[in-house]
Design an enzyme around this catalytic site. Structure first.
Site, PDB file in Angstrom:
ATOM      1  N   GLU A 103       0.773  -1.102   0.129  1.00 46.08           N
ATOM      2  CA  GLU A 103      -0.103   0.067   0.054  1.00 46.08           C
ATOM      3  C   GLU A 103       0.841   1.264   0.120  1.00 46.08           C
ATOM      4  O   GLU A 103       2.034   1.284   0.467  1.00 46.08           O
ATOM      5  CB  GLU A 103      -0.857   0.257   1.171  1.00 46.08           C
ATOM      6  CG  GLU A 103      -2.034  -0.882   0.860  1.00 46.08           C
ATOM      7  CD  GLU A 103      -2.313  -1.602   2.355  1.00 46.08           C
ATOM      8  OE1 GLU A 103      -3.498  -1.441   2.753  1.00 46.08           O
ATOM      9  OE2 GLU A 103      -1.522  -2.279   2.978  1.00 46.08           O
ATOM     10  N   CYS A 116       3.234   8.287   1.519  1.00 39.45           N
ATOM     11  CA  CYS A 116       3.682   7.385   2.518  1.00 39.45           C
ATOM     12  C   CYS A 116       3.810   5.943   1.654  1.00 39.45           C
ATOM     13  O   CYS A 116       2.780   5.645   1.061  1.00 39.45           O
ATOM     14  CB  CYS A 116       2.572   7.115   3.572  1.00 39.45           C
ATOM     15  SG  CYS A 116       3.144   5.918   4.680  1.00 39.45           S
ATOM     16  N   CYS A 123       5.752  -7.326   7.394  1.00 40.73           N
ATOM     17  CA  CYS A 123       6.814  -7.020   8.085  1.00 40.73           C
ATOM     18  C   CYS A 123       7.072  -8.062   9.025  1.00 40.73           C
ATOM     19  O   CYS A 123       6.196  -8.476   9.788  1.00 40.73           O
ATOM     20  CB  CYS A 123       6.334  -5.413   8.911  1.00 40.73           C
ATOM     21  SG  CYS A 123       7.756  -4.755   9.852  1.00 40.73           S
ATOM     22  N   CYS A 127       5.636  -5.301  16.090  1.00 39.97           N
ATOM     23  CA  CYS A 127       5.114  -4.227  16.989  1.00 39.97           C
ATOM     24  C   CYS A 127       3.541  -4.487  17.125  1.00 39.97           C
ATOM     25  O   CYS A 127       2.850  -4.790  16.277  1.00 39.97           O
ATOM     26  CB  CYS A 127       5.292  -2.794  16.143  1.00 39.97           C
ATOM     27  SG  CYS A 127       6.742  -2.523  15.902  1.00 39.97           S
ATOM     28  N   CYS A 130       0.326  -2.834  15.677  1.00 37.57           N
ATOM     29  CA  CYS A 130       0.634  -2.628  14.127  1.00 37.57           C
ATOM     30  C   CYS A 130      -0.099  -3.698  13.493  1.00 37.57           C
ATOM     31  O   CYS A 130       0.222  -4.629  13.654  1.00 37.57           O
ATOM     32  CB  CYS A 130       1.734  -2.423  13.967  1.00 37.57           C
ATOM     33  SG  CYS A 130       2.268  -2.212  12.031  1.00 37.57           S
ATOM     34  N   CYS A 346      -1.533   5.739  10.042  1.00 34.53           N
ATOM     35  CA  CYS A 346      -0.156   5.010  10.443  1.00 34.53           C
ATOM     36  C   CYS A 346      -0.506   3.615  11.068  1.00 34.53           C
ATOM     37  O   CYS A 346      -1.127   3.251  12.083  1.00 34.53           O
ATOM     38  CB  CYS A 346       0.586   5.839  11.447  1.00 34.53           C
ATOM     39  SG  CYS A 346       1.008   7.469  10.931  1.00 34.53           S
TER      40      CYS A 346
HETATM   41  S1  SF4 Z   1       5.105  -0.454  13.153  1.00 30.66           S
HETATM   42 FE1  SF4 Z   1       4.461  -2.339  11.862  1.00 30.66          FE
HETATM   43  S2  SF4 Z   1       5.436  -2.013   9.784  1.00 30.66           S
HETATM   44 FE2  SF4 Z   1       6.412  -0.746  11.365  1.00 30.66          FE
HETATM   45  S3  SF4 Z   1       8.185  -2.071  12.075  1.00 30.66           S
HETATM   46 FE3  SF4 Z   1       6.442  -2.155  13.549  1.00 30.66          FE
HETATM   47  S4  SF4 Z   1       5.510  -4.067  12.737  1.00 30.66           S
HETATM   48 FE4  SF4 Z   1       6.680  -3.188  11.184  1.00 30.66          FE
END
Ligand code: SF4
Length: 362
Positions: A103, A116, A123, A127, A130, A346
């Protein structure tokens, strides 16, 4: 098999044209046509002789990410679901890059647009706040797939572009875990003969990959650096961002202190305020202490309620948090995520196909 030109540097293009038996000076002409003029059809590169255009059409290709869907937000942002890894009309085969969806988000505002972009499909960093993390890592993007997102967003909005373009590498993925391709794309973004953005208008956001930060500090050409902090102690950060166990706060902030900031350059620390988790006055005081000897500003991003088990901070705690940082001499700004109604805010970028709201943030 035609050679993919998108993402190639000026030097790589020179090697390519020389391999075709052409004069090296053709390379900067092709480079300029692709990145500065955004011409992706060799037939439109009228700065090249017809015979070379015909030869390029046979020997090379320029494959932009393909727009699968557009999700316009009420605030004017547009989230693009993009498909990469397959050229139009091409079978997937086994030897090309794996097809994936990523995206990008186009956000127009006040005489500028901010784009962005993603650096990985999915990923691996995990986190906990996220949505992208829930995808796991699908694959790294190539330099062409990274820079191609900017070109697509600019082309899509060609008739409504403001003079200033900002690019933030804050979409799917941890840019410093796809270092080489990310930096190759950044060099094209920052090259006055390429896309031509200023270093302060390209921001790379990291979860805190210390060796990547150290390596970035040694680059001659580099973007601004944003660090996703989100916690005021190791204990809290370990719980929200498991990467902190590998690169704890002391190591992260030490890398920041040693980073060779240029005059007037500063770090941006992003701090997602999660109601009842990391938004107390004591958290704010600890953040101020952590950043006391670092040239930094803090972006406070109030959590957007969504599918994950966190709640929004109260208006009072947001304000108090900001006041404490500012009182202690740390510039702090409140940033509300844009495109929330279309999953573009975000950390919400999880290749979601529908257009109703969730949110995450880096
Ligand atoms: S916020 Fe999401 S995209 Fe960014 S490093 Fe952490 S897990 Fe990966």
């Amino acid at each position: 098999m035609p050679v993919e030109l998108l993402g190639k540097s000026a030097e790589e293009l020179r090697d390519f044209v020389v391999s075709l038996g052409e004069k090296p000076y053709r390379a900067p002409q092709i480079y300029h046509a692709i990145y500065a003029e955004r011409r992706f059809d060799f037939a439109l590169m009228t700065n090249l002789p017809a015979a070379l255009r015909a030869r390029l059409a046979e020997e090379a290709r320029i494959t932009l990410p393909r727009v699968v869907r557009r999700f316009p937000s009420v605030d004017g942002s547009i989230r693009y679901l993009l498909s990469i890894g397959v050229s139009p009309g091409e079978s997937t085969g086994n030897d090309g890059p794996k097809p994936a969806q990523i995206e990008a988000v186009f956000m127009p505002r006040d005489g500028r647009q901010t784009i962005c972009i993603s650096t990985q499909a999915g990923c691996a960093v995990d986190c906990h706040f996220c949505l992208t993390a829930q995808l796991g890592l699908i694959r790294n993007l190539s330099a062409g797939e990274i820079v191609g997102q900017v070109l697509v967003a600019l082309e899509e909005n060609r008739d409504a572009l403001a003079p200033q373009t900002n690019v933030v590498l804050m979409g799917q993925g941890e840019p410093l875990l796809n270092y080489d391709a990310t930096l190759a794309a950044v060099r094209i973004l920052l090259d006055p003969k390429g896309i031509g953005l200023g270093p302060r208008h390209v921001t790379l956001s990291t979860s805190g990959i210390v060796p990547g930060i150290e390596r970035l500090g040694r680059e001659k050409i580099r973007p601004s650096l944003a660090i996703s902090l989100n916690a005021s102690s190791d204990e809290q950060r370990d719980a929200l961002m498991p990467i902190n166990r590998k690169y704890p706060l002391e190591a992260l902030l030490d890398a920041c202190k040693k980073y060779p900031l240029k005059p007037r350059e500063y770090f941006t620390f992003e701090y997602v305020l999660l109601g009842g988790v990391n938004d107390t006055p004591e958290d704010a005081r600890r953040v101020a202490r952590l950043l006391a000897h670092i040239r930094a500003k803090v972006n406070l991003i109030p959590w957007n309620p969504g599918n994950l088990p966190y709640r929004a901070p109260s208006a009072e705690s947001i304000e108090k948090f900001q006041d404490i940082l500012v009182e202690k001499g740390v510039p702090a700004f409140i940033r509300y995520s844009r495109g929330q109604d279309v999953f573009a805010a975000c950390g919400q970028l999880a290749s979601i196909e529908m257009a109703s709201p969730i949110v995450t943030q880096r």
